[in-house]
Design a protein around this motif. Structure first.
Motif, PDB file in Angstrom:
ATOM      1  N   THR A  87      -8.755 -15.872  -7.917  1.00  7.26           N
ATOM      2  CA  THR A  87      -9.393 -14.565  -7.928  1.00  7.26           C
ATOM      3  C   THR A  87     -10.866 -14.724  -7.558  1.00  7.26           C
ATOM      4  OG1 THR A  87      -9.945 -14.723 -10.279  1.00  7.26           O
ATOM      5  CG2 THR A  87      -7.860 -13.657  -9.717  1.00  7.26           C
ATOM      6  N   GLY A  88     -11.465 -13.648  -7.059  1.00  5.52           N
ATOM      7  CA  GLY A  88     -12.896 -13.648  -6.793  1.00  5.52           C
ATOM      8  C   GLY A  88     -13.347 -14.407  -5.574  1.00  5.52           C
ATOM      9  N   LYS A  89     -12.408 -14.838  -4.732  1.00  6.15           N
ATOM     10  CA  LYS A  89     -12.761 -15.641  -3.562  1.00  6.15           C
ATOM     11  C   LYS A  89     -12.717 -14.869  -2.249  1.00  6.15           C
ATOM     12  CE  LYS A  89     -13.209 -19.536  -5.854  1.00  6.15           C
ATOM     13  NZ  LYS A  89     -14.537 -20.185  -6.012  1.00  6.15           N
ATOM     14  N   VAL A  90     -11.906 -13.816  -2.190  1.00  5.13           N
ATOM     15  CA  VAL A  90     -11.711 -13.082  -0.934  1.00  5.13           C
ATOM     16  C   VAL A  90     -11.969 -11.596  -1.153  1.00  5.13           C
ATOM     17  CG1 VAL A  90     -10.142 -12.555   0.970  1.00  5.13           C
ATOM     18  CG2 VAL A  90      -9.928 -14.742  -0.251  1.00  5.13           C
ATOM     19  N   ALA A  91     -12.806 -11.027  -0.301  1.00  6.67           N
ATOM     20  CA  ALA A  91     -13.003  -9.577  -0.263  1.00  6.67           C
ATOM     21  C   ALA A  91     -12.454  -9.048   1.053  1.00  6.67           C
ATOM     22  CB  ALA A  91     -14.479  -9.219  -0.396  1.00  6.67           C
ATOM     23  N   ILE A  92     -11.714  -7.961   0.981  1.00  5.48           N
ATOM     24  CA  ILE A  92     -11.215  -7.288   2.181  1.00  5.48           C
ATOM     25  C   ILE A  92     -11.961  -5.965   2.283  1.00  5.48           C
ATOM     26  CG2 ILE A  92      -9.205  -6.349   3.366  1.00  5.48           C
ATOM     27  CD1 ILE A  92      -7.504  -8.219   1.567  1.00  5.48           C
ATOM     28  N   VAL A  93     -12.709  -5.795   3.364  1.00  6.33           N
ATOM     29  CA  VAL A  93     -13.588  -4.639   3.530  1.00  6.33           C
ATOM     30  C   VAL A  93     -13.093  -3.806   4.707  1.00  6.33           C
ATOM     31  CG1 VAL A  93     -15.975  -3.883   3.820  1.00  6.33           C
ATOM     32  CG2 VAL A  93     -15.489  -6.058   2.657  1.00  6.33           C
ATOM     33  N   ALA A  94     -12.678  -2.580   4.437  1.00  2.66           N
ATOM     34  CA  ALA A  94     -12.146  -1.705   5.482  1.00  2.66           C
ATOM     35  C   ALA A  94     -13.137  -0.602   5.805  1.00  2.66           C
ATOM     36  CB  ALA A  94     -10.820  -1.092   5.039  1.00  2.66           C
ATOM     37  N   ALA A  95     -13.329  -0.359   7.097  1.00  5.14           N
ATOM     38  CA  ALA A  95     -14.317   0.625   7.530  1.00  5.14           C
ATOM     39  C   ALA A  95     -13.948   2.036   7.090  1.00  5.14           C
ATOM     40  CB  ALA A  95     -14.479   0.562   9.047  1.00  5.14           C
ATOM     41  N   GLY A 114      -0.417 -15.922  -4.086  1.00  3.37           N
ATOM     42  CA  GLY A 114      -1.051 -16.176  -5.371  1.00  3.37           C
ATOM     43  C   GLY A 114      -2.546 -15.923  -5.394  1.00  3.37           C
ATOM     44  N   VAL A 115      -3.048 -15.197  -4.401  1.00  2.00           N
ATOM     45  CA  VAL A 115      -4.482 -14.910  -4.301  1.00  2.00           C
ATOM     46  C   VAL A 115      -4.705 -13.414  -4.498  1.00  2.00           C
ATOM     47  CG1 VAL A 115      -6.534 -14.995  -2.839  1.00  2.00           C
ATOM     48  CG2 VAL A 115      -4.834 -16.846  -2.731  1.00  2.00           C
ATOM     49  N   GLU A 116      -5.510 -13.061  -5.481  1.00  4.12           N
ATOM     50  CA  GLU A 116      -5.853 -11.662  -5.727  1.00  4.12           C
ATOM     51  C   GLU A 116      -7.170 -11.342  -5.038  1.00  4.12           C
ATOM     52  OE1 GLU A 116      -4.605  -8.345  -6.581  1.00  4.12           O
ATOM     53  OE2 GLU A 116      -3.776  -9.576  -8.193  1.00  4.12           O
ATOM     54  N   ALA A 117      -7.117 -10.508  -4.012  1.00  2.64           N
ATOM     55  CA  ALA A 117      -8.316 -10.165  -3.246  1.00  2.64           C
ATOM     56  C   ALA A 117      -8.959  -8.898  -3.793  1.00  2.64           C
ATOM     57  CB  ALA A 117      -7.966  -9.973  -1.774  1.00  2.64           C
ATOM     58  N   SER A 118     -10.257  -8.758  -3.563  1.00  5.56           N
ATOM     59  CA  SER A 118     -10.967  -7.520  -3.866  1.00  5.56           C
ATOM     60  C   SER A 118     -10.871  -6.612  -2.647  1.00  5.56           C
ATOM     61  CB  SER A 118     -12.436  -7.805  -4.182  1.00  5.56           C
ATOM     62  OG  SER A 118     -12.562  -8.701  -5.277  1.00  5.56           O
ATOM     63  N   LEU A 119     -10.378  -5.405  -2.819  1.00  6.52           N
ATOM     64  CA  LEU A 119     -10.167  -4.484  -1.703  1.00  6.52           C
ATOM     65  C   LEU A 119     -11.207  -3.370  -1.770  1.00  6.52           C
ATOM     66  CD1 LEU A 119      -8.386  -3.779   0.715  1.00  6.52           C
ATOM     67  CD2 LEU A 119      -6.864  -2.556  -0.851  1.00  6.52           C
ATOM     68  N   ILE A 120     -12.017  -3.276  -0.730  1.00  7.62           N
ATOM     69  CA  ILE A 120     -13.104  -2.304  -0.666  1.00  7.62           C
ATOM     70  C   ILE A 120     -12.895  -1.460   0.593  1.00  7.62           C
ATOM     71  CG2 ILE A 120     -15.608  -2.009  -0.455  1.00  7.62           C
ATOM     72  CD1 ILE A 120     -15.825  -4.808  -1.852  1.00  7.62           C
ATOM     73  N   VAL A 144     -14.776 -13.173   3.495  1.00  8.81           N
ATOM     74  CA  VAL A 144     -14.734 -11.724   3.672  1.00  8.81           C
ATOM     75  C   VAL A 144     -13.902 -11.399   4.912  1.00  8.81           C
ATOM     76  CG1 VAL A 144     -16.077  -9.634   4.121  1.00  8.81           C
ATOM     77  CG2 VAL A 144     -16.989 -11.397   2.580  1.00  8.81           C
ATOM     78  N   ILE A 145     -12.949 -10.497   4.744  1.00  7.49           N
ATOM     79  CA  ILE A 145     -12.145  -9.989   5.858  1.00  7.49           C
ATOM     80  C   ILE A 145     -12.635  -8.582   6.175  1.00  7.49           C
ATOM     81  CG2 ILE A 145      -9.841  -9.335   6.637  1.00  7.49           C
ATOM     82  CD1 ILE A 145      -8.705 -11.480   4.763  1.00  7.49           C
ATOM     83  N   ALA A 146     -13.109  -8.363   7.399  1.00  4.23           N
ATOM     84  CA  ALA A 146     -13.612  -7.053   7.823  1.00  4.23           C
ATOM     85  C   ALA A 146     -12.562  -6.377   8.703  1.00  4.23           C
ATOM     86  CB  ALA A 146     -14.916  -7.218   8.595  1.00  4.23           C
ATOM     87  N   VAL A 147     -12.136  -5.195   8.309  1.00  2.47           N
ATOM     88  CA  VAL A 147     -11.084  -4.468   9.019  1.00  2.47           C
ATOM     89  C   VAL A 147     -11.674  -3.170   9.565  1.00  2.47           C
ATOM     90  CG1 VAL A 147      -8.770  -3.479   8.840  1.00  2.47           C
ATOM     91  CG2 VAL A 147      -9.402  -5.427   7.385  1.00  2.47           C
TER      92      VAL A 147
END
Length: 221
Positions: A87-95, A114-120, A144-147
């Motif tokens: 947890t706390g390692k990946v953020a997914i950021v959608a425009a 098994g990875v819980e991402a933060s979805l913004i 960070v994943i930018a979508v």
């Protein structure tokens, strides 16, 4: 083609650390049923992507009962699901909210591993204050994943603000000059922000896989 034409790669995780997912688009219901039945016999869980609601509803009830289906992302978990270990390692950021389906595809792919991402979501640069209100939260994540679709400016803005790995996903959201996501793809590829990794159009699964590879390297050091 029939279910017997399918040779599923159950050994992929042992080789590269990533499970094979069932790309359901283009597969018949019979082929999907064959894969799921094989997985049930082996007592392993599977991730299905691009599974339309109509195809999901056509699956036999005894298999559908073991499926966690998300219509927004068109993804499904079949069988046993790994517990959350990261947890706390990946953020997914959608425009925008129109990009949420692809963002959710990435999040569900990560969760299956098994990875819980933060979805913004809905923090596109047309309302820059929305992004800046959450930028410190985003910066705390090493990946960070930018979508983004349309002009895909979100990736360049984040590329100049976050210190970690940035994986960009262009989406086909838009019209006219957006050209089904090609404008977003080219904008991300041509970004002046250094070190931005760019996936194919609408490839939330691929972005999550890149994040998983990165996490694997991080965990060995």
């Amino acid at each position: 083609m029939s279910g017997s034409d399918v040779v599923f790669d159950f050994g992929r995780s042992a080789r590269i650390g990533l499970d094979e997912a069932v790309f359901s688009e283009g597969k018949s219901v019979e082929q999907i049923v064959s894969i799921l039945a094989d997985a049930r016999e082996r007592k392993v869980g599977l991730l299905l992507t691009r599974l339309d609601a109509s195809k999901f509803s056509s699956l036999p009830a005894e298999l559908a009962a073991d499926i966690d289906y998300c219509p927004l992302s068109r993804t499904a978990f079949f069988g046993p699901l790994r517990p959350v270990i990261v947890t706390g390692k990946v953020a997914i950021v959608a425009a925008g909210t129109s990009d949420a389906g692809l963002a959710r595809e990435a999040a569900r792919t990560l969760r299956h591993a098994g990875v819980e991402a933060s979805l913004i979501t809905d923090v596109g640069v047309a309302g820059l204050w929305r992004l800046m209100d959450r930028i410190e939260e985003i910066r705390r994540h090493p990946i960070v994943i930018a979508v983004a679709g349309m002009d895909a400016a979100l990736a360049s803005v984040l590329g100049g603000l976050v210190p970690g790995v940035l994986i960009a996903v262009p989406t086909s959201v838009g019209y006219g000059a957006s050209e089904g996501g090609r404008t977003a793809l080219n904008a991300m590829l041509a970004s002046c922000a250094p070190g931005v990794t760019v996936c194919n159009i609408d490839n939330g699964y691929g972005a999550a896989s890149a994040a998983l590879r990165t996490l694997s390297i991080m965990n060995t050091h």
